[in-house]
Design an enzyme around this catalytic site. Structure first.
Site, short mmCIF file in Angstrom:
data_model
loop_
_atom_site.label_atom_id
_atom_site.label_comp_id
_atom_site.label_asym_id
_atom_site.label_seq_id
_atom_site.Cartn_x
_atom_site.Cartn_y
_atom_site.Cartn_z
N GLU A 282 3.98 5.49 -7.91
CA GLU A 282 2.66 5.17 -8.44
C GLU A 282 1.91 6.38 -8.96
O GLU A 282 1.34 6.34 -10.05
CB GLU A 282 1.79 4.48 -7.37
N HIS B 172 -1.81 -5.10 2.63
CA HIS B 172 -1.61 -5.69 1.31
C HIS B 172 -2.76 -6.60 0.90
O HIS B 172 -2.59 -7.42 0.01
CB HIS B 172 -0.30 -6.47 1.28
#
Lengths: 361, 342
Positions: free
Chosen positions: B72, B141
Site C-alpha cells: 500500500e 476491517h
C-alpha cells in the site's frame, strides 16, 4: 616585438581522465574507466559546484542570524553528485530527492535568488514562501520532501508516468543511507522491477543518517546491492566525472527498456545533518578535515583542469568572484556609490575626519 | 409485462446497483481521458476484490488497469508520483483500513503538495475503496475514516450514498485536479437504486461540496452520509406515521462540508440530529455541532444537536454485538423523539 598575453587558444580544449572503477552488482559491464572533459564542461561543472557550495555556506550564515528558520540541511561536500547527475541527464528528465535539496533545486533550474528568497520566507521565493527549505519545486523537479523515504515511491510513480506516456524520459530518485532501510523503498524496488519502470534509484551514502553511522544502522552497507534483483553500481561520489559517467550508464540502461537500476554514490557532507546538529559528536573533526583536504569535489576538479592546462587560476577566481556577487551581501566598497546619477566620482566623508570614501555613479 | 415496459420507456429510469454505477463512472472516465488509469490490488485480472472494476481490464488492458502487489505505501506513493508527473490515477485501497499503511503518502505527499509548492505542483488523484463497517469482518476491517481524512486541509473527502451519488461524484472526483478521498461502502455495492435518465448520461456529474435534501420535512433535520442516509429515510418513514416530518439531508461530501444547506434546514425545523457509522469522538457529527454553534443557525435551535454514532469501541465479531455497535433505525427514531422531547 609584440608580447602576446595568454589567450583562449593556449588552453587544452579537451582531456581524458582516468576515473575509479565502479563496483558492480548483477551487471557484467559497468561505466567506462575514462571520462572526457572539455574545457567548457569543466568550467561549467566548476561553476555549478562552487555556486552550490557558496550558496550553502551563505545559508549557514543566514540560519545563524535567524534569517532562515526551521530545518536547514546543507549539501556542502556533496556537490559532485548534483552536478554530475545533471550533466548526464536531459532537462526533460525528472528528478526527486529528499530534504537535502538546495543543490538539486539549483541544478534543476531554480535561480539563486528564488532559492534564497524561499529559504528566508519571502514572497519572491520559488514557492512564494509557503514551502521553505524542504519544499521547493520546479518543472521536472519534484522537491524537496520532508518524510524520509517517501520520495522513493513518488519517484517510481513519476517513472511510471514516463513509461505510460512513452516519452523516453526517466526519473532520477534520490535517497540517503538512512532512508535505505525504509520498507517503502523495497516496495518501490519490487514494483519498479516488475513493471520495468525507467527509474534510476540513487543512494547518496554520506556515511551518516543524522547521528548514526551506516555500520550502526544497516545490516548490509552495500547499498548498491540492496535492490537485490535490480542491478547496481557503487560510484565515487566525490568525483564529478565518475558520477557523470555512471549516471550516463544508468540512464542508457533505463532508456533501453531494461528497467530500473540502483546507484550508490559514496559521498560526504561537511556540515552536520542539519543546522541543529554540530556534526562532531558522532564523527571526528579529523575525519571531516581529511575529506576536505584529500577528496573535496571542487578542489579535485580544479586541480585536474589546472594540471592539464585546461584553464587558468585567474579564470577560476573570476568565477568565484562572480558567484559571490550573486550570493553575498553588498561589498563595503559599494557603500557610497549611486549618490548621484551620471556624475563624475566624488569623495565622501566617512564617520571621522580621517575617513575619506569614494562614490561613483 | 408490456405495461411495465411502456412505463420504463416513458420514465427513462433504470435500476442500477452502486457497484455498477461506480463501474460505469470509471469506464466513462477511462474512455474520456487517456491519462486516467486505475491501480490497486486485484483490480485487473480478478475484476476487483468486490467486482467494482469488473470488465475494465478486459476492455482497457494492462497499461490502464494495473494489478499491484500488496504494497500500500509503495503503490499509493507511486500513484501520487504519477499524478505529479501528469497522469490522473485512481488508486484503490481494498478497504480504507489498509490505507493506514499508506496514509503518509495521502496526507504528506498528496494533500499538502499544492500548498507547499504555492500552486506549482498539482496532484490530481482519487483514492477510493470501501470504508466503514461491513458484516462480520471485526475490528481491524471495520473502521470509518471519514473524520481522519476530513481533518486535513488539501484533501477533498466524498461519501456517496446511492447509485446516482456514486456515479456522479466519482466522475467529478476523477475530473477534479485535487486529491480526493472517495469513501464507498461495501454493504451498498449490491443495492439497486433508481437512476434517472439524466444520470445515465456520460456527462452526468454531481458537484463536490454540495449536500442534497433527500426528503423535505418541517419538524426536525437529519443529516447523514453514506449508508446511514438510507437508515434516516427509513426512520423518517416510520416517524411520519406518528406525524413527525423529518427533513433528511445527504451530505454527499464531508470536506468541504455544505454547512449552508444544514443551516438553512435547521432554520426551518429548529432541531438537528446527525447520524454516522463512525465513532463519536472528533467525528463528522462533532464537526457539524461545532459549525452550527459558530453560525447563524444556532439561534434557531430549540434543543441541543444530537449525534447518533457508532459505539465507541473496536468492532466486535459476534452478530448480536456487531448489530449493537452501529446505529439502528430504532436508535435514530429514539434520538429524534428525545430531541423533540416527545
Amino acid at each position: 616585438r609584440v608580447v602576446v598575453s595568454r589567450s583562449f587558444a593556449d588552453f587544452t580544449p579537451q582531456a581524458t581522465f582516468d576515473i575509479k572503477k565502479c563496483d558492480l552488482h548483477q551487471l557484467e559491464e559497468g561505466p567506462p574507466l575514462k571520462a572526457e572533459l572539455t574545457r567548457d564542461q569543466g568550467l561549467q561543472y566548476y561553476r555549478t559546484m562552487q555556486t552550490v557550495r557558496r550558496m550553502e555556506l551563505k545559508a549557514d550564515q543566514l540560519y545563524k542570524q535567524k534569517i532562515i528558520r526551521g530545518f536547514c540541511h546543507l549539501y556542502d561536500g556533496q556537490e559532485a553528485c548534483a552536478a554530475g547527475i545533471e550533466a548526464s541527464i536531459n532537462p526533460t528528465d525528472h528528478l526527486i530527492t529528499a530534504y537535502r535539496a538546495h543543490g538539486y533545486t539549483y541544478t534543476r533550474g531554480v535561480s539563486i535568488k528564488e532559492i534564497l528568497a524561499e529559504l528566508t520566507g519571502r514572497k519572491g521565493g520559488v514557492a512564494k514562501g509557503k514551502g521553505g527549505s524542504m519544499h521547493m519545486y520546479a518543472p521536472h523537479f519534484y522537491g524537496g520532501n520532508g518524510i524520509v523515504g517517501a520520495q522513493v515511491p513518488l519517484g517510481a510513480g513519476i517513472a511510471l508516468a514516463c513509461q505510460y506516456q512513452g516519452n523516453n524520459q526517466l526519473c532520477v530518485t534520490l535517497y540517503g543511507d538512512g532512508a535505505a532501510n525504509q520498507g517503502q523503498l523495497f516496495e518501490s524496488f519490487n514494483m519498479a522491477a516488475l513493471w520495468k519502470l525507467p527509474c534510476i534509484f540513487i543512494c547518496e551514502n554520506n556515511k551518516y543518517g543524522m547521528g548514526t553511522s551506516v555500520e550502526r544502522a544497516s545490516a548490509s552497507i552495500d547499498y548498491y546491492k540492496r535492490g537485490d534483483f535490480i542491478p547496481g553500481i557503487r560510484v565515487d561520489g566525490m568525483d564529478v566525472l565518475c558520477v557523470r559517467e555512471a549516471t550516463k550508464f544508468a540512464a542508457d540502461h533505463c532508456r533501453s527498456g531494461k528497467g530500473p537500476i540502483v546507484m550508490e554514490l559514496q559521498t560526504y557532507r561537511y556540515h552536520g545533518h542539519s543546522m541543529s546538529d554540530p556534526g562532531v559528536s558522532y564523527r571526528t573533526r579529523e575525519e571531516i578535515q581529511e575529506v576536505r583536504t584529500k577528496s573535496d569535489p571542487i578542489s579535485m576538479l580544479k586541480e585536474r583542469m589546472l594540471s592539464n592546462n585546461m584553464a587558468s587560476v585567474e579564470e577560476f577566481k573570476e568565477i568565484d568572484v562572480d558567484i559571490r556577487k550573486q550570493v553575498e551581501e553588498p561589498p563595503l566598497e559599494d557603500l557610497c556609490n549611486h549618490i548621484f546619477y551620471n556624475n563624475p566620482p566624488l569623495e565622501v566623508r566617512g564617520t571621522n575626519p580621517w575617513s575619506k570614501l569614494k562614490s561613483v555613479s | 409485462m408490456a405495461a411495465s415496459l411502456r412505463c420504463f420507456l416513458r420514465s427513462g429510469k433504470v435500476t442500477v446497483t452502486v457497484r455498477d454505477a461506480l463501474n460505469q463512472a470509471m469506464d466513462e472516465e477511462l474512455e474520456r481521458d487517456e491519462r486516467v488509469f486505475l491501480l490497486g490490488e486485484e483490480v485487473a485480472q480478478y475484476d476487483g476484490a468486490y467486482k467494482v472494476s469488473r470488465g475494465l481490464w478486459k476492455k482497457y488492458g494492462d497499461k490502464r488497469i494495473i494489478d499491484t502487489p500488496i504494497s500500500e505505501m509503495g503503490f499509493a506513493g507511486i500513484a501520487v508520483g504519477a499524478a505529479m508527473a501528469g497522469l490522473r490515477p485512481i488508486c484503490e485501497f481494498m478497504t480504507f483500513n489498509f490505507s493506514m499503511q499508506a496514509i503518509d503518502q495521502v496526507i504528506n505527499s498528496a494533500a499538502k503538495t499544492c500548498y507547499m509548492s504555492a500552486g506549482l505542483q498539482a496532484v490530481p488523484i482519487v483514492f477510493r475503496g470501501p470504508n466503514g463497517a461491513s458484516a462480520g469482518v471485526a475490528a481491524q476491517h471495520s473502521q470509518c475514516f471519514a473524520a481522519w481524512y476530513a481533518h486535513c486541509p488539501g484533501l477533498k473527502v466524498v461519501s456517496p450514498w446511492n447509485s446516482e451519488d456514486a456515479k456522479g461524484l466519482l466522475k467529478s472526483s476523477i475530473r477534479d485536479d485535487n486529491p480526493v478521498v472517495f469513501l464507498e461502502n461495501e454493504l451498498l455495492y449490491g443495492v439497486p437504486f433508481e437512476m434517472s435518465e439524466e444520470a445515465q448520461s456520460k456527462d452526468f456529474t454531481i458537484p463536490i461540496g454540495k449536500a442534497k435534501v433527500e426528503r423535505a420535512g418541517s419538524h426536525i433535520t437529519l443529516v447523514s452520509h453514506s449508508r446511514y442516509v438510507g437508515h434516516c429515510l427509513d426512520a423518517a418513514a416510520v416517524l411520519a406515521k406518528e406525524g413527525i416530518e423529518c427533513e433528511v439531508i445527504n451530505l454527499r461530501t464531508i470536506r468541504p462540508m455544505d454547512v449552508e444547506s444544514i443551516e438553512a434546514s435547521v432554520m426551518k425545523t429548529n432541531h438537528l440530529v446527525t447520524v454516522e457509522g463512525g465513532w463519536p469522538q472528533f467525528g463528522v457529527g462533532a464537526e457539524i455541532c461545532a459549525r452550527i454553534m459558530e453560525g447563524s443557525a444556532f439561534n434557531y435551535l430549540d434543543s441541543p444537536v444530537t449525534r447518533v454514532t457508532g459505539v465507541d469501541i473496536p468492532m466486535p465479531y459476534a452478530k448480536i454485538l456487531e448489530d449493537h455497535s452501529l446505529p439502528q433505525i430504532k436508535d435514530i427514531i429514539f434520538s429524534v423523539k428525545k430531541t423533540l422531547n416527545v
